[in-house]
Design a protein around this motif. Sequence first.
Motif, short mmCIF file in Angstrom:
data_model
loop_
_atom_site.label_atom_id
_atom_site.label_comp_id
_atom_site.label_asym_id
_atom_site.label_seq_id
_atom_site.Cartn_x
_atom_site.Cartn_y
_atom_site.Cartn_z
N SER A 1 4.36 6.33 3.92
CA SER A 1 4.27 5.27 2.92
C SER A 1 3.50 5.76 1.71
O SER A 1 2.32 5.48 1.56
CB SER A 1 3.60 4.03 3.52
N THR B 1 4.81 -2.24 0.34
CA THR B 1 4.41 -2.32 1.74
C THR B 1 4.93 -3.62 2.33
O THR B 1 4.73 -4.70 1.76
CB THR B 1 2.89 -2.25 1.87
N THR C 1 0.21 0.55 11.22
CA THR C 1 0.50 0.85 9.82
C THR C 1 0.01 -0.33 8.99
O THR C 1 -0.23 -1.42 9.52
CB THR C 1 2.01 1.05 9.57
N SER C 2 -0.12 -0.13 7.70
CA SER C 2 -0.55 -1.23 6.82
C SER C 2 0.56 -2.27 6.70
O SER C 2 1.74 -1.94 6.59
CB SER C 2 -0.91 -0.70 5.43
N ARG D 1 -1.83 0.84 -1.70
CA ARG D 1 -0.54 0.34 -1.23
C ARG D 1 -0.44 -1.18 -1.34
O ARG D 1 0.63 -1.73 -1.57
CB ARG D 1 -0.31 0.81 0.20
N THR E 1 -3.79 -7.87 3.24
CA THR E 1 -3.33 -6.61 3.81
C THR E 1 -4.17 -6.26 5.04
O THR E 1 -5.41 -6.32 4.99
CB THR E 1 -3.45 -5.46 2.79
N SER F 1 -4.90 -3.12 7.45
CA SER F 1 -4.72 -1.67 7.43
C SER F 1 -5.43 -1.01 8.61
O SER F 1 -6.56 -1.37 8.95
CB SER F 1 -5.28 -1.07 6.13
#
Length: 331
Positions: free
Chosen positions: A35, A42, A73-74, A137, A150, A152
Amino acid sequence: MSKIPTLLTIVGLTLALTACGSSDSPDATDAAAASSPAAECTASGSLSDSVKVTGDFGAPLEISIDAPLEPTTSQRTVAIEGEGTDTAKEGSIVEMAITVYNAKTDELVQPTTYSTDGASLVIGINDTSTLLPGIVRAANCAVEGDRIVTVSPAADAFTDQGTTGVAAGEPVIFVMDVITVIENVPTQASGADQPAEGGFPTVALADDGAPTITIPATDALTDLKISTLKKGNGGVVTDGASVAVAYTGALWATGETFDSSWGRADYSLFPTNGVIAGFTEALVGQTVGSQVLAVIPPEFGYGEEGTQGISGTDTLVFVIDILAVAGGPEA
């Protein structure tokens, strides 16, 4: 290495969000490959969707976290959709108010003040070498007015080193209110040429705008001197704002270039109060689109101790293109 960032005084959130993991970490490398910060937006996921945030945009928020969250993953969910017309992409600048939580313990790690004097963070969407990948991201693809949640993993946050409130390997949650998006940052000053002032070094520009500085065969100026070479018509740079610039620095004594952003990045981004005093004086009060020439004696530069390649008696000469400004009062 740039000589400008060595004078940065990074405190609070900026220090907390500075990338602290090794790029050699397998997890970090795999995440980056999967990514790239500006490759694509994202995606949301069940974990980011599960974080419930209430409260108005730009005001203190309340949050509900079904901890512990264990992202691999984020994941990025837009909790409030903004109405901005500019969309963040590679090379853009994003101004935000950001709050950080520990996704394992649900503890608040870093609050934000939602200050009327500017955002808590201004970042460039370029690479993840200077800020946490999860932040970059999350901000990529944002528009003004978005509230983004988000989640992460450690690989996109504080890796195996951790930070205050986040143990090594623990995931985090970023909640950001996007205040401003500068989608396209110019690559050089575009202002109107101004008459040259006597006694200053001369500047010749390449086709791409990169400057070559020629020092006169005279003793160095002993006072801080600033000359406007091009006058832009953009916003005014205020004290405390973050400014995107392209710059070249040379030594008066030798004419040698000791640092230049040209060829290294499209722009360098830093707060006006985070650099040497003479550089600050050259920025504050100027307008976006301007190019300034600054002659900086040691007391406004690196002082009697100097720094790598610069002695305590060196007078510095900078040519600075002011490309964009964000954050700070009335920026």
